[in-house]
Design a protein around this motif. Structure first.
Motif, short mmCIF file in Angstrom:
data_model
loop_
_atom_site.label_atom_id
_atom_site.label_comp_id
_atom_site.label_asym_id
_atom_site.label_seq_id
_atom_site.Cartn_x
_atom_site.Cartn_y
_atom_site.Cartn_z
N PRO A 110 3.87 15.18 10.29
CA PRO A 110 3.33 14.31 9.23
C PRO A 110 1.81 14.45 9.15
N PRO A 111 1.22 14.14 7.98
CA PRO A 111 -0.25 14.17 7.86
C PRO A 111 -0.88 13.21 8.88
N ALA A 112 -2.08 13.56 9.33
CA ALA A 112 -2.74 12.77 10.38
C ALA A 112 -2.92 11.31 9.97
N ASP A 113 -3.12 11.07 8.67
CA ASP A 113 -3.38 9.69 8.23
C ASP A 113 -2.13 9.04 7.62
N PHE A 114 -0.94 9.54 7.99
CA PHE A 114 0.29 9.04 7.36
C PHE A 114 0.47 7.54 7.59
N GLY A 115 -0.01 7.04 8.73
CA GLY A 115 0.19 5.62 9.04
C GLY A 115 -1.00 4.74 8.68
N VAL A 116 -1.95 5.28 7.91
CA VAL A 116 -3.15 4.49 7.59
C VAL A 116 -2.89 3.56 6.43
N ASN A 117 -3.28 2.32 6.59
CA ASN A 117 -3.15 1.32 5.53
C ASN A 117 -4.42 1.32 4.70
N HIS A 118 -4.35 1.94 3.52
CA HIS A 118 -5.55 2.06 2.69
C HIS A 118 -5.87 0.78 1.95
N GLU A 119 -5.03 -0.25 2.13
CA GLU A 119 -5.31 -1.54 1.48
C GLU A 119 -6.19 -2.43 2.35
N VAL A 120 -6.43 -1.99 3.59
CA VAL A 120 -7.29 -2.79 4.46
C VAL A 120 -8.72 -2.67 3.98
N VAL A 121 -9.38 -3.83 3.75
CA VAL A 121 -10.75 -3.77 3.24
C VAL A 121 -11.75 -4.10 4.34
N ASP B 146 -6.67 1.78 -11.72
CA ASP B 146 -6.55 2.61 -12.92
C ASP B 146 -5.08 2.70 -13.32
N LEU B 147 -4.70 1.89 -14.31
CA LEU B 147 -3.29 1.82 -14.72
C LEU B 147 -2.79 3.14 -15.31
N ALA B 148 -3.68 3.83 -16.02
CA ALA B 148 -3.28 5.10 -16.64
C ALA B 148 -2.91 6.13 -15.57
N LYS B 149 -3.67 6.13 -14.47
CA LYS B 149 -3.36 7.05 -13.36
C LYS B 149 -2.01 6.71 -12.73
N ALA B 150 -1.75 5.41 -12.61
CA ALA B 150 -0.47 4.97 -12.03
C ALA B 150 0.68 5.37 -12.95
N ASN B 151 0.47 5.25 -14.24
CA ASN B 151 1.50 5.63 -15.21
C ASN B 151 1.79 7.12 -15.09
N GLU B 152 0.75 7.91 -15.04
CA GLU B 152 0.91 9.37 -14.96
C GLU B 152 1.64 9.78 -13.68
N VAL C 10 3.12 -2.80 -12.11
CA VAL C 10 1.78 -2.43 -11.65
C VAL C 10 0.78 -3.05 -12.62
N THR C 11 -0.21 -3.73 -12.07
CA THR C 11 -1.26 -4.31 -12.90
C THR C 11 -2.59 -3.70 -12.51
N GLU C 12 -3.58 -3.91 -13.37
CA GLU C 12 -4.90 -3.34 -13.07
C GLU C 12 -5.72 -4.36 -12.27
N GLY C 13 -6.30 -3.92 -11.19
CA GLY C 13 -7.13 -4.79 -10.35
C GLY C 13 -8.27 -3.98 -9.77
N SER C 14 -9.03 -4.62 -8.91
CA SER C 14 -10.21 -3.94 -8.38
C SER C 14 -9.83 -2.85 -7.37
N ARG C 15 -8.62 -2.97 -6.79
CA ARG C 15 -8.21 -1.98 -5.78
C ARG C 15 -6.70 -1.96 -5.69
N LYS C 16 -6.17 -0.97 -4.98
CA LYS C 16 -4.72 -0.94 -4.74
C LYS C 16 -4.38 -2.05 -3.76
N ALA C 17 -3.46 -2.91 -4.16
CA ALA C 17 -3.09 -4.02 -3.27
C ALA C 17 -1.70 -4.53 -3.64
N PRO D 99 -2.38 8.50 -5.92
CA PRO D 99 -3.85 8.61 -5.97
C PRO D 99 -4.59 7.61 -5.07
N TRP D 100 -3.86 6.67 -4.46
CA TRP D 100 -4.51 5.66 -3.63
C TRP D 100 -4.13 5.76 -2.15
#
Ligand SMILES: [Fe+2]
Length: 318
Positions: A307-318, A31-37, A67-74, A269-270
């Protein structure tokens, strides 16, 4: 005191070929608009061109990120800046290291050198002005004279606008290989590391303690981008302002050990972060910096909240 597991020592010799800046990073989001905001709220200057969001800082034409729009943050690619006189040297250097040049990504106007790193991440080397700093950023202690109130009212706190990008922290499947590849192929210098968990690299033509760093995961990805502000006051004010705008999750205020910077990370947001950073250590051009191998627990941060418990989590892993 940081428990040093050993001094690695400098691996720099004058005249060593090396990139001078992390010129641009690029990633996709759904969502490019979210990234812009998010990035506008953070204090960056944003503009949209041909369905691409460009990230700039106030008062500069340099595009630090796209930043470009794609199916996921990557993570899409990194682009390092090099001096014009190093272009041919780099081509020969890549060839002698058996690194194959490839075409730029479709639709991207570029006459840079494109390669893939050891785990497939696209990297460009392009001739351009040095965007990494030539000296340590001057901090601003906003004190006041006796008899004068130093802090403005909250409503008059103003907005925080970072002055430049400082660095990017990437996830990698192999920190040792990342250090080996990025020092050997792109001529970055090792600043410090904590075993095979995390490593920090600087530019040999003068840069912050780290312009790029790598932390262990199972795959590549972006952990955070970091943006320089001139004072701890602005680190705190930026975080408060982001919380007011609905971006309250993150980590800070604190101070790192490796790099020494004061920080506050704001969660995007991601699940990755943008960091307000100030007063990072600076490694001047040609300096023989002694890298250390540190105990990670002791060298992560000197003070700050947990730090938050998930600070080291890679949310780009599918
Ligand atoms: Fe950082």
């Amino acid at each position: 005191m940081t428990a040093n597991r050993g001094i690695i020592g400098p691996d720099f010799t004058s005249g060593t070929l090396g990139v001078h800046s992390l010129d641009t990073f690029s990633f996709s989001v759904p969502d490019l608009a979210k990234a812009n905001e998010f990035h506008k709220s953070f204090g960056l200057v944003t503009r949209v061109r041909d369905n691409t969001l460009e990230l700039l800082t106030e008062g500069s034409d340099h595009v630090w990120g796209t930043v470009t729009e794609g199916s996921r943050k990557a993570l899409s690619y990194l682009s390092f800046g090099i001096y014009e006189e190093d272009l041919e040297r780099f081509k020969l250097h890549l060839k002698s290291n058996n690194i194959r040049q490839i075409d730029p990504p479709p639709g991207l106007e570029s006459n840079g050198i494109w390669v893939r790193d050891f785990e497939g991440t696209l990297v460009e080397l392009k001739v351009g002005a040095k965007s990494s700093p030539d000296e340590k950023s001057h901090g601003l202690m906003m004190s006041s004279a006796p008899g004068v109130a130093g802090a403005p009212k909250r409503s008059a706190g103003g907005i925080v606008m970072p002055t430049r990008m400082s660095h990017i922290l990437l996830f990698t499947s192999d920190v040792d290989q990342a250090v080996n590849f990025y020092t050997r192929v792109f001529g970055l210098g090792l600043s410090d590391r904590a075993g095979s968990d995390i490593a920090f690299l600087h530019g040999r033509h003068g840069s912050d303690h780290h312009m790029i760093a790598f932390v262990k995961s199972t795959a590549p990805g972006i952990h955070h981008t970091s943006w320089d502000v001139p004072s701890i006051h602005q680190v705190g004010l930026g975080a408060m302002s982001m919380a007011d705008k609905g971006y309250a999750e993150g980590w800070g205020l604190g101070r790192h050990v490796l790099g020494s910077n004061y920080f506050h990370y704001i969660r995007d947001p991601w699940g990755s972060y943008a960091e307000y950073s100030c007063d990072m250590d600076y490694i001047p051009r040609d300096m023989q910096w002694n890298a250390g191998d540190h105990d990670g627990e002791d060298a992560f941060y000197i003070w700050g909240p947990q730090p938050p418990a998930d600070f080291g989590v890679n949310h780009e892993v599918v």
